[in-house]
Design an enzyme around this catalytic site. Sequence first.
Site, PDB file in Angstrom:
ATOM      1  N   THR A 125      -3.963  -7.985   6.706  1.00 32.67           N
ATOM      2  CA  THR A 125      -4.112  -8.394   5.306  1.00 32.67           C
ATOM      3  C   THR A 125      -5.120  -9.530   5.167  1.00 32.67           C
ATOM      4  O   THR A 125      -5.311 -10.318   6.095  1.00 32.67           O
ATOM      5  CB  THR A 125      -2.739  -8.852   4.769  1.00 32.67           C
ATOM      6  OG1 THR A 125      -2.910  -9.492   3.508  1.00 32.67           O
ATOM      7  CG2 THR A 125      -2.071  -9.847   5.713  1.00 32.67           C
ATOM      8  N   ASP A 126      -5.701  -9.640   3.981  1.00 33.49           N
ATOM      9  CA  ASP A 126      -6.601 -10.772   3.711  1.00 33.49           C
ATOM     10  C   ASP A 126      -5.832 -12.103   3.656  1.00 33.49           C
ATOM     11  O   ASP A 126      -6.445 -13.177   3.735  1.00 33.49           O
ATOM     12  CB  ASP A 126      -7.385 -10.554   2.407  1.00 33.49           C
ATOM     13  CG  ASP A 126      -6.523 -10.331   1.169  1.00 33.49           C
ATOM     14  OD1 ASP A 126      -5.282 -10.351   1.276  1.00 33.49           O
ATOM     15  OD2 ASP A 126      -7.110 -10.138   0.082  1.00 33.49           O
ATOM     16  N   GLU A 127      -4.512 -12.023   3.543  1.00 35.98           N
ATOM     17  CA  GLU A 127      -3.735 -13.265   3.412  1.00 35.98           C
ATOM     18  C   GLU A 127      -3.779 -14.136   4.669  1.00 35.98           C
ATOM     19  O   GLU A 127      -3.400 -15.296   4.620  1.00 35.98           O
ATOM     20  CB  GLU A 127      -2.280 -12.939   3.071  1.00 35.98           C
ATOM     21  CG  GLU A 127      -2.147 -12.220   1.765  1.00 35.98           C
ATOM     22  CD  GLU A 127      -0.722 -12.172   1.252  1.00 35.98           C
ATOM     23  OE1 GLU A 127       0.116 -12.962   1.705  1.00 35.98           O
ATOM     24  OE2 GLU A 127      -0.464 -11.337   0.384  1.00 35.98           O
ATOM     25  N   TYR A 152       5.313 -14.602   5.647  1.00 30.06           N
ATOM     26  CA  TYR A 152       4.737 -13.257   5.807  1.00 30.06           C
ATOM     27  C   TYR A 152       3.341 -13.321   6.418  1.00 30.06           C
ATOM     28  O   TYR A 152       3.059 -12.700   7.450  1.00 30.06           O
ATOM     29  CB  TYR A 152       4.682 -12.528   4.453  1.00 30.06           C
ATOM     30  CG  TYR A 152       3.726 -11.355   4.445  1.00 30.06           C
ATOM     31  CD1 TYR A 152       4.004 -10.207   5.170  1.00 30.06           C
ATOM     32  CD2 TYR A 152       2.522 -11.414   3.732  1.00 30.06           C
ATOM     33  CE1 TYR A 152       3.117  -9.130   5.184  1.00 30.06           C
ATOM     34  CE2 TYR A 152       1.640 -10.342   3.734  1.00 30.06           C
ATOM     35  CZ  TYR A 152       1.930  -9.199   4.465  1.00 30.06           C
ATOM     36  OH  TYR A 152       1.041  -8.149   4.475  1.00 30.06           O
ATOM     37  N   LYS A 156       1.671 -11.992  10.060  1.00 27.24           N
ATOM     38  CA  LYS A 156       0.560 -11.037  10.148  1.00 27.24           C
ATOM     39  C   LYS A 156      -0.588 -11.665  10.959  1.00 27.24           C
ATOM     40  O   LYS A 156      -1.217 -10.998  11.780  1.00 27.24           O
ATOM     41  CB  LYS A 156       0.065 -10.636   8.756  1.00 27.24           C
ATOM     42  CG  LYS A 156       1.031  -9.781   7.958  1.00 27.24           C
ATOM     43  CD  LYS A 156       1.357  -8.437   8.601  1.00 27.24           C
ATOM     44  CE  LYS A 156       0.197  -7.469   8.590  1.00 27.24           C
ATOM     45  NZ  LYS A 156       0.630  -6.119   9.085  1.00 27.24           N
TER      46      LYS A 156
HETATM   47  P1  NAD Z   1       5.834  -1.336   2.741  1.00 27.79           P
HETATM   48  O1  NAD Z   1       6.815  -2.464   2.767  1.00 27.79           O
HETATM   49  O2  NAD Z   1       5.731  -0.479   1.530  1.00 27.79           O
HETATM   50  O3  NAD Z   1       6.156  -0.347   3.964  1.00 27.79           O
HETATM   51  C1  NAD Z   1       6.475  -0.805   5.237  1.00 27.79           C
HETATM   52  C2  NAD Z   1       7.053   0.358   6.049  1.00 27.79           C
HETATM   53  O4  NAD Z   1       7.323  -0.112   7.372  1.00 27.79           O
HETATM   54  C3  NAD Z   1       8.373   0.911   5.485  1.00 27.79           C
HETATM   55  O5  NAD Z   1       8.347   2.307   5.457  1.00 27.79           O
HETATM   56  C4  NAD Z   1       9.420   0.390   6.464  1.00 27.79           C
HETATM   57  O6  NAD Z   1      10.548   1.248   6.574  1.00 27.79           O
HETATM   58  C5  NAD Z   1       8.617   0.327   7.764  1.00 27.79           C
HETATM   59  N1  NAD Z   1       9.186  -0.640   8.720  1.00 27.79           N
HETATM   60  C6  NAD Z   1       9.528  -1.936   8.477  1.00 27.79           C
HETATM   61  N2  NAD Z   1      10.043  -2.483   9.597  1.00 27.79           N
HETATM   62  C7  NAD Z   1       9.983  -1.533  10.572  1.00 27.79           C
HETATM   63  C8  NAD Z   1      10.342  -1.504  11.951  1.00 27.79           C
HETATM   64  N3  NAD Z   1      10.886  -2.576  12.578  1.00 27.79           N
HETATM   65  N4  NAD Z   1      10.140  -0.365  12.644  1.00 27.79           N
HETATM   66  C9  NAD Z   1       9.612   0.736  12.037  1.00 27.79           C
HETATM   67  N5  NAD Z   1       9.259   0.768  10.731  1.00 27.79           N
HETATM   68  C10 NAD Z   1       9.451  -0.356  10.019  1.00 27.79           C
HETATM   69  O7  NAD Z   1       4.454  -1.978   3.139  1.00 27.79           O
HETATM   70  P2  NAD Z   1       2.972  -1.639   2.612  1.00 27.79           P
HETATM   71  O8  NAD Z   1       2.715  -2.399   1.389  1.00 27.79           O
HETATM   72  O9  NAD Z   1       2.784  -0.183   2.656  1.00 27.79           O
HETATM   73  O10 NAD Z   1       2.110  -2.329   3.782  1.00 27.79           O
HETATM   74  C11 NAD Z   1       1.737  -1.578   4.935  1.00 27.79           C
HETATM   75  C12 NAD Z   1       0.876  -2.437   5.823  1.00 27.79           C
HETATM   76  O11 NAD Z   1      -0.289  -2.832   5.122  1.00 27.79           O
HETATM   77  C13 NAD Z   1       1.535  -3.739   6.290  1.00 27.79           C
HETATM   78  O12 NAD Z   1       1.164  -3.958   7.620  1.00 27.79           O
HETATM   79  C14 NAD Z   1       0.952  -4.789   5.366  1.00 27.79           C
HETATM   80  O13 NAD Z   1       0.941  -6.041   5.999  1.00 27.79           O
HETATM   81  C15 NAD Z   1      -0.430  -4.247   5.160  1.00 27.79           C
HETATM   82  N6  NAD Z   1      -1.118  -4.644   3.898  1.00 27.79           N
HETATM   83  C16 NAD Z   1      -0.506  -4.440   2.697  1.00 27.79           C
HETATM   84  C17 NAD Z   1      -1.180  -4.731   1.523  1.00 27.79           C
HETATM   85  C18 NAD Z   1      -0.571  -4.479   0.170  1.00 27.79           C
HETATM   86  O14 NAD Z   1      -1.207  -4.755  -0.838  1.00 27.79           O
HETATM   87  N7  NAD Z   1       0.629  -3.940   0.067  1.00 27.79           N
HETATM   88  C19 NAD Z   1      -2.476  -5.256   1.598  1.00 27.79           C
HETATM   89  C20 NAD Z   1      -3.071  -5.469   2.847  1.00 27.79           C
HETATM   90  C21 NAD Z   1      -2.374  -5.147   3.985  1.00 27.79           C
HETATM   91  O1  TDX Z   2       6.885 -10.407 -10.730  1.00 31.23           O
HETATM   92  C1  TDX Z   2       5.864 -10.892 -10.227  1.00 31.23           C
HETATM   93  N1  TDX Z   2       5.076 -11.710 -10.978  1.00 31.23           N
HETATM   94  C2  TDX Z   2       3.934 -12.274 -10.498  1.00 31.23           C
HETATM   95  O2  TDX Z   2       3.260 -13.020 -11.243  1.00 31.23           O
HETATM   96  C3  TDX Z   2       5.454 -10.594  -8.861  1.00 31.23           C
HETATM   97  C4  TDX Z   2       6.304  -9.701  -8.002  1.00 31.23           C
HETATM   98  C5  TDX Z   2       4.288 -11.168  -8.411  1.00 31.23           C
HETATM   99  N2  TDX Z   2       3.545 -11.985  -9.191  1.00 31.23           N
HETATM  100  C6  TDX Z   2       2.262 -12.514  -8.683  1.00 31.23           C
HETATM  101  C7  TDX Z   2       2.276 -13.114  -7.313  1.00 31.23           C
HETATM  102  C8  TDX Z   2       0.879 -12.800  -6.797  1.00 31.23           C
HETATM  103  O3  TDX Z   2      -0.040 -13.769  -7.262  1.00 31.23           O
HETATM  104  O4  TDX Z   2       1.404 -11.367  -8.586  1.00 31.23           O
HETATM  105  C9  TDX Z   2       0.535 -11.474  -7.447  1.00 31.23           C
HETATM  106  C10 TDX Z   2       0.758 -10.279  -6.544  1.00 31.23           C
HETATM  107  O5  TDX Z   2       2.044 -10.399  -5.977  1.00 31.23           O
HETATM  108  P1  TDX Z   2       2.615  -9.355  -4.882  1.00 31.23           P
HETATM  109  O6  TDX Z   2       2.591  -7.983  -5.444  1.00 31.23           O
HETATM  110  O7  TDX Z   2       3.909  -9.901  -4.383  1.00 31.23           O
HETATM  111  O8  TDX Z   2       1.473  -9.375  -3.775  1.00 31.23           O
HETATM  112  P2  TDX Z   2       0.865 -10.548  -2.832  1.00 31.23           P
HETATM  113  O9  TDX Z   2       1.832 -11.635  -2.628  1.00 31.23           O
HETATM  114  O10 TDX Z   2      -0.503 -10.873  -3.358  1.00 31.23           O
HETATM  115  O11 TDX Z   2       0.757  -9.724  -1.446  1.00 31.23           O
HETATM  116  C11 TDX Z   2       0.285  -8.356  -1.431  1.00 31.23           C
HETATM  117  O12 TDX Z   2      -1.054  -8.270  -1.033  1.00 31.23           O
HETATM  118  C12 TDX Z   2      -1.346  -8.597   0.302  1.00 31.23           C
HETATM  119  C13 TDX Z   2       1.164  -7.507  -0.519  1.00 31.23           C
HETATM  120  O13 TDX Z   2       2.530  -7.593  -0.924  1.00 31.23           O
HETATM  121  C14 TDX Z   2       1.002  -7.920   0.912  1.00 31.23           C
HETATM  122  O14 TDX Z   2       1.740  -7.032   1.774  1.00 31.23           O
HETATM  123  C15 TDX Z   2      -0.450  -7.855   1.280  1.00 31.23           C
HETATM  124  O15 TDX Z   2      -0.645  -8.345   2.576  1.00 31.23           O
END
Ligand code: NAD
Ligand code: TDX
Length: 336
Positions: A125-127, A152, A156
């Site tokens: 992630t960019d975080e 988190y 990562k």
């Molecule tokens: P998500 O929470 O929707 O899905 C995570 C999945 O991993 C789930 O299906 C869960 O059951 C599985 N999991 C969790 N713990 C596990 C374990 N111990 N063993 C096997 N499976 C397990 O997450 P997402 O939003 O799809 O994110 C996927 C990946 O992308 C992550 O690595 C996250 O850090 C990265 N990422 C997410 C975002 C975003 O915007 N959501 C952005 C950048 C990077």
């Molecule tokens: O109800 C809300 N109101 C609100 O203002 C929620 C749930 C979030 N927020 C804000 C917090 C953040 O500034 O919105 C922004 C986005 O929040 P999230 O969806 O929780 O995402 P963020 O914390 O930015 O992280 C996401 O992007 C990077 C993913 O969850 C991560 O897995 C990924 O690494």
Amino acid sequence: MSDPKNILITGAAGFIGSNFAHWVAEHEPDVRMVVLDALTYAGNKDNLAGIPEGRLEFVCGDICDALLVDGLASRVDAIVHFAAESHNDNSIADPAPFVRTNVQGTYTLLEAARKHDLRFHHISTDEVYGDLALDDPARFTEETPYRPSSPYSSTKASSDMLVRAWHRTYGIDATISNCSNNYGPRQHIEKFIPRQITSILSGIRPKLYGDGLNVRDWIHTEDHSSAVWAILTGGRAGETYLIGADGERNNLEVLSVILEAMGQAPDAFDWVRDRPGHDRRYAIDPSKLRRELGWEPIHTSFAEGLAETIAWYDSNRSWWQASKEAVEAKYARSGQ
Ligand code: NAD
Ligand code: TDX
């Protein structure tokens, strides 16, 4: 260059992993997938529905289970590692599963990749780069120093460090991608965009943290999938690639688009308590990915992508309705 035909995908019952599995099923007809997913609260096997059985084998299990991982690794030529605990707010309430899954789980997979000499792509992630000020002209690049803020993002960042060390010390053929905020179908309703959409569909007022001016750099999850495939097959070993689609917007702007698209008044939301340690702004410079691998996003209109996402949640209510009450009750307990 690599040309994997059998890939182990971790976490593909979740949001981004499942979208990637659908992307591979559609675009890479010769590739067979084995999915390893523990089906935590964030995983849903139905997310993989529609992928033909001969293309994908689902294994329910934990990435920290070294024996299980070793057995699966012996049958594939690459690992694409999505599995993680992924939600910042959860990591603030209880960091323990984040350390276990994100750090120990990545270690377990790396050891299997080392033993079986596998191509390894790590989804990050960019975080990991911390945040930027709103008025800073800079964007994150592959050279930006690591400065994670939350439990988190620090786990990562730790997993990225393990991947780098396993490449340098043991020579494993590994790449890392750090992507910005994804949106699209099948995202868990704890996350910002689906939370607000499903709240409006449920007659609940959306909730905005803090002053609503925090900026996220949005990318459609299908564009993330195509970028991961480009890196898996064309990325250079040991390299990091940033993935982003020039989608910077503050949270208030995003909510305004959702409110308008769903026929709500512009002020039909509540301001709530800010997230502790809330990162101010993320912004990705994706030049390296574009230059080296020729990748381009196809979802260039955020309003259109969001409208499609709203339509998906509207027509897939059974996917999320059962969990809505519990998700909102959890947020209510933390004043959000
Ligand atoms: P998500 O929470 O929707 O899905 C995570 C999945 O991993 C789930 O299906 C869960 O059951 C599985 N999991 C969790 N713990 C596990 C374990 N111990 N063993 C096997 N499976 C397990 O997450 P997402 O939003 O799809 O994110 C996927 C990946 O992308 C992550 O690595 C996250 O850090 C990265 N990422 C997410 C975002 C975003 O915007 N959501 C952005 C950048 C990077
Ligand atoms: O109800 C809300 N109101 C609100 O203002 C929620 C749930 C979030 N927020 C804000 C917090 C953040 O500034 O919105 C922004 C986005 O929040 P999230 O969806 O929780 O995402 P963020 O914390 O930015 O992280 C996401 O992007 C990077 C993913 O969850 C991560 O897995 C990924 O690494």
